[in-house]
Design a protein around this motif. Structure first.
Motif, PDB file in Angstrom:
ATOM      1  N   ARG A  11      27.875  11.633  34.136  1.00 12.03           N
ATOM      2  CA  ARG A  11      26.639  12.155  33.833  1.00 12.03           C
ATOM      3  C   ARG A  11      27.423  13.096  32.425  1.00 12.03           C
ATOM      4  NH1 ARG A  11      23.957  12.226  38.795  1.00 12.03           N
ATOM      5  NH2 ARG A  11      24.369  14.037  38.500  1.00 12.03           N
ATOM      6  N   GLN A  13      30.648  12.655  30.950  1.00 10.16           N
ATOM      7  CA  GLN A  13      31.272  11.659  29.969  1.00 10.16           C
ATOM      8  C   GLN A  13      29.829  11.633  29.265  1.00 10.16           C
ATOM      9  OE1 GLN A  13      33.674   9.397  31.863  1.00 10.16           O
ATOM     10  NE2 GLN A  13      35.432  11.018  32.331  1.00 10.16           N
ATOM     11  N   ALA A  14      28.948  10.970  29.770  1.00 12.47           N
ATOM     12  CA  ALA A  14      27.761  10.414  28.402  1.00 12.47           C
ATOM     13  C   ALA A  14      26.982  11.603  27.952  1.00 12.47           C
ATOM     14  CB  ALA A  14      27.055   9.791  30.008  1.00 12.47           C
ATOM     15  N   LYS A  15      27.191  12.693  28.119  1.00 13.84           N
ATOM     16  CA  LYS A  15      26.409  14.352  27.842  1.00 13.84           C
ATOM     17  C   LYS A  15      27.655  14.352  26.478  1.00 13.84           C
ATOM     18  CE  LYS A  15      24.089  18.213  26.960  1.00 13.84           C
ATOM     19  NZ  LYS A  15      24.068  17.807  25.886  1.00 13.84           N
ATOM     20  N   VAL A  17      29.952  11.957  25.635  1.00 12.19           N
ATOM     21  CA  VAL A  17      29.953  11.016  23.762  1.00 12.19           C
ATOM     22  C   VAL A  17      28.211  10.917  23.021  1.00 12.19           C
ATOM     23  CG1 VAL A  17      29.711   8.178  23.738  1.00 12.19           C
ATOM     24  CG2 VAL A  17      31.258   9.407  25.508  1.00 12.19           C
ATOM     25  N   ALA A  18      27.328  11.276  23.518  1.00 14.30           N
ATOM     26  CA  ALA A  18      25.686  11.332  23.546  1.00 14.30           C
ATOM     27  C   ALA A  18      26.322  12.458  21.489  1.00 14.30           C
ATOM     28  CB  ALA A  18      25.403  11.636  23.685  1.00 14.30           C
ATOM     29  N   ASP A  19      26.824  13.789  22.661  1.00  8.69           N
ATOM     30  CA  ASP A  19      26.718  15.105  21.654  1.00  8.69           C
ATOM     31  C   ASP A  19      27.418  14.614  20.084  1.00  8.69           C
ATOM     32  OD1 ASP A  19      25.051  16.146  23.712  1.00  8.69           O
ATOM     33  OD2 ASP A  19      27.080  17.834  24.380  1.00  8.69           O
ATOM     34  N   GLN A  21      28.175  11.955  19.286  1.00  7.43           N
ATOM     35  CA  GLN A  21      27.526  10.886  17.659  1.00  7.43           C
ATOM     36  C   GLN A  21      26.690  11.181  17.682  1.00  7.43           C
ATOM     37  OE1 GLN A  21      26.653   7.115  21.347  1.00  7.43           O
ATOM     38  NE2 GLN A  21      28.450   6.612  20.658  1.00  7.43           N
ATOM     39  N   LEU A  22      25.982  12.654  18.155  1.00  4.76           N
ATOM     40  CA  LEU A  22      25.046  13.198  16.966  1.00  4.76           C
ATOM     41  C   LEU A  22      25.643  13.736  16.126  1.00  4.76           C
ATOM     42  CD1 LEU A  22      21.497  14.242  17.280  1.00  4.76           C
ATOM     43  CD2 LEU A  22      22.188  15.570  19.213  1.00  4.76           C
ATOM     44  N   ARG A  25      26.375  11.964  13.172  1.00  8.27           N
ATOM     45  CA  ARG A  25      24.483  11.653  12.663  1.00  8.27           C
ATOM     46  C   ARG A  25      23.928  12.914  11.585  1.00  8.27           C
ATOM     47  NH1 ARG A  25      22.991   9.841  17.941  1.00  8.27           N
ATOM     48  NH2 ARG A  25      24.125   8.034  18.177  1.00  8.27           N
ATOM     49  N   ARG A  81      34.748   4.456  23.346  1.00 12.74           N
ATOM     50  CA  ARG A  81      33.791   3.927  22.498  1.00 12.74           C
ATOM     51  C   ARG A  81      34.038   4.768  20.802  1.00 12.74           C
ATOM     52  NH1 ARG A  81      30.844   5.831  27.344  1.00 12.74           N
ATOM     53  NH2 ARG A  81      28.877   4.361  27.754  1.00 12.74           N
ATOM     54  N   LEU A  83      33.864   6.813  18.327  1.00 10.87           N
ATOM     55  CA  LEU A  83      32.927   8.390  18.016  1.00 10.87           C
ATOM     56  C   LEU A  83      32.592   9.004  16.455  1.00 10.87           C
ATOM     57  CD1 LEU A  83      34.428  10.343  20.934  1.00 10.87           C
ATOM     58  CD2 LEU A  83      32.269   9.468  21.074  1.00 10.87           C
TER      59      LEU A  83
END
Length: 136
Positions: A11, A13-15, A17-19, A21-22, A25, A81, A83
């Motif tokens: 969780r 690591q997923a956070k 990555v999401a941060d 990637q955000l 953007r 992934r 990034l």
């Protein structure tokens, strides 16, 4: 307990990555990238002109039966992934590797034939020795 730790780590690591990637953007990121990064000057992706194999950080192009071109890109990856794109990252990685291969060539032979461009290494094809390590 191990399953809980593993789930917590996944969780986290997923956070991350999401941060990341955000952030890539955001308008601020794209504005900064447009100032320093020109996709048309890149020698990777569609601009290679030869058939290549694309990895996480490097693209591999078969030159002939004994030689390959390794094109180090500006792709930033983490947790398997992509990034972001980091300007000049490929050049820094490639030239740092070239420096150390040059410094150690008398200790042990290596695969480097030439470094004709900051992003490109021409290398002999050889049998890989599958190890990986990270230096921080």
């Amino acid at each position: 307990a191990k399953r809980v730790q593993q789930a917590t780590l996944e969780r986290r690591q997923a956070k991350l990555v999401a941060d990341a990637q955000l952030q890539t953007r955001s308008f601020k990121y794209h504005q900064a990238m447009s100032i320093v990064y020109d996709r048309n000057l890149q020698i990777t992706g569609d601009n290679i002109g030869l058939e290549s194999k694309k990895g996480k950080v490097r693209d591999r192009i078969d030159v002939n039966d004994k030689t390959i071109a390794l094109v180090t890109t500006d792709r930033q990856s983490g947790f398997d992934r992509q990034l972001a794109l980091v300007p000049f990252k490929g050049a820094v990685l490639n030239l740092t590797s070239a420096f150390w291969f040059e410094q150690t060539k008398d200790i042990i032979p290596n695969h480097i034939v030439a470094v004709p461009h900051p992003y490109v290494t021409i290398a002999r094809k050889c049998e890989p020795f599958p190890i990986e390590f990270v230096v921080r």
